[in-house]
Design a protein around this motif. Structure first.
Motif: not given
Length: 352
Positions: A178-186
């Motif tokens: 989910d690209p909007l998950d807060k930890r997906s940046c990693y």
């Protein structure tokens, strides 16, 4: 001991470790003789232990390897590895800045980046920048150097995302995010970085391998970065009671740093070009609660472990655990040598 080496090195990697990593290995380390190796993120646990091994190859085998260590702090580099020499050179900069180096490079171990849950929460754009722009900077450096024999990029098991319906994850099992998950940046930026190296292979003919690493730990790790093993060890070392922000039932398996370093060199020197390899030690599943108890027991500290309901658990990957399949890596000849008890004891003793 060489004059420019610090006692910390011998505390982390002794002659017994060297024997396991080199003498008992199927890796032909002689390929590194008289070569120049750039290691980015040099002060991180994995990268620093790679440099330790290279320094010991110079000391014990007279390989005359030129090591270029890239990190952001000259003083910390000097404290960790000693003074610069003919065999050890420092590049002091952020991986997100353009890298200028005009001399020959034969191998690159690109390990720069940050996986701390704290920074994933507080500085997600910086996480993305370091992974994506940093990988572009490595490509731009390498494409102008015709002598590059291989690039190893340290990725993560988290690039697989959420996978269902398999008992173990192979390198070609890719799930969803989910690209909007807060930890997906990693994981998203690690996945993009992998594609950067694949694209550079297509466009410029660069050779590369990917190491997808799961839950490594050991001497040289940070004990305050929010990862579970780091937090448990940090609390124990500092005589703090451990408070788990969950019921502690989640299962994990952990790979000792020198087993991970060994695997990295298997991949760098023995791996098939353009391939990803999983690095994990799946021999010992353990729950987080049991892990906390084990660490306390092995430390002989008079502290306790308790469990509370978390306020926010979104910073941790909460997909149902599926083990990593390491068959491809084992086919290269690799196997882990350090069990969990050994690894925890060695990590604790490195802080004494």
């Amino acid at each position: 001991m060489q004059k420019n080496r610090q006692p910390f090195l011998d505390k982390i990697m002794n002659e017994s470790d060297f024997d396991i990593l080199v003498n008992q290995s199927q890796v032909d380390y002689s390929k590194l003789r008289n070569k120049t190796i750039l290691v980015t993120g040099a002060l991180g646990m994995l990268a620093a232990n790679c440099i330790d091994l290279l320094l010991l190859l110079n000391k014990n085998r007279n390989y005359d390897i030129k090591i270029i260590a890239l990190a952001r702090s000259y003083n910390r580099l000097k404290d960790r590895f000693g003074e610069e020499s003919l065999q050890l050179e420092y590049i002091v900069q952020d991986i997100s800045d353009e890298i200028t180096y005009n001399n020959n490079i034969d191998y690159i171990i690109h390990a720069a980046g940050n996986s701390s849950p704290y920074y994933i929460e507080k500085e997600p754009l910086n996480i993305i920048e370091a992974n994506v722009i940093g990988s572009f900077n490595i490509v731009n450096l390498a494409k102008s150097n015709k002598n590059i024999e291989n690039i190893l990029f340290t990725s993560t098991r988290e690039v697989y995302g959420k996978i269902e319906g398999v008992n173990s994850i192979k390198e070609d099992n890719i799930g969803i995010f989910d690209p909007l998950d807060k930890r997906s940046c990693y994981p998203e930026s690690k996945r993009m970085s992998e594609n950067i190296f694949k694209s550079a292979s297509i466009q410029y003919g660069l050779k590369f391998n990917i190491a997808r690493i799961a839950h490594s730990y050991g001497p040289g790790m940070s004990f305050n970065d929010g990862r579970v093993m780091a937090d448990l060890l940090g609390d124990t070392i500092n005589d703090r009671n451990i408070v788990l922000k969950s019921d502690g039932s989640a299962l994990r398996s952990f790979c000792y740093v020198l087993d991970a370093v060994s695997a990295m060199f298997y991949i760098l020197l023995n791996g098939k070009n353009e391939m990803a390899y999983n690095i994990a030690n799946e021999d010992e599943d353990i729950s987080i609660f049991e892990l906390a108890q084990k660490i306390i027991s092995l430390s002989n500290k008079n502290i306790s472990v308790s469990r509370v309901t978390p306020d926010d658990n979104n910073l941790y990957c909460n997909y149902e655990r599926v083990m990593l399949n390491t068959d491809k890596l084992r086919e290269l000849g690799w196997k882990p040598h350090y069990n969990l008890n050994m690894g925890i004891k060695l990590t604790l003793s490195s802080r004494v």
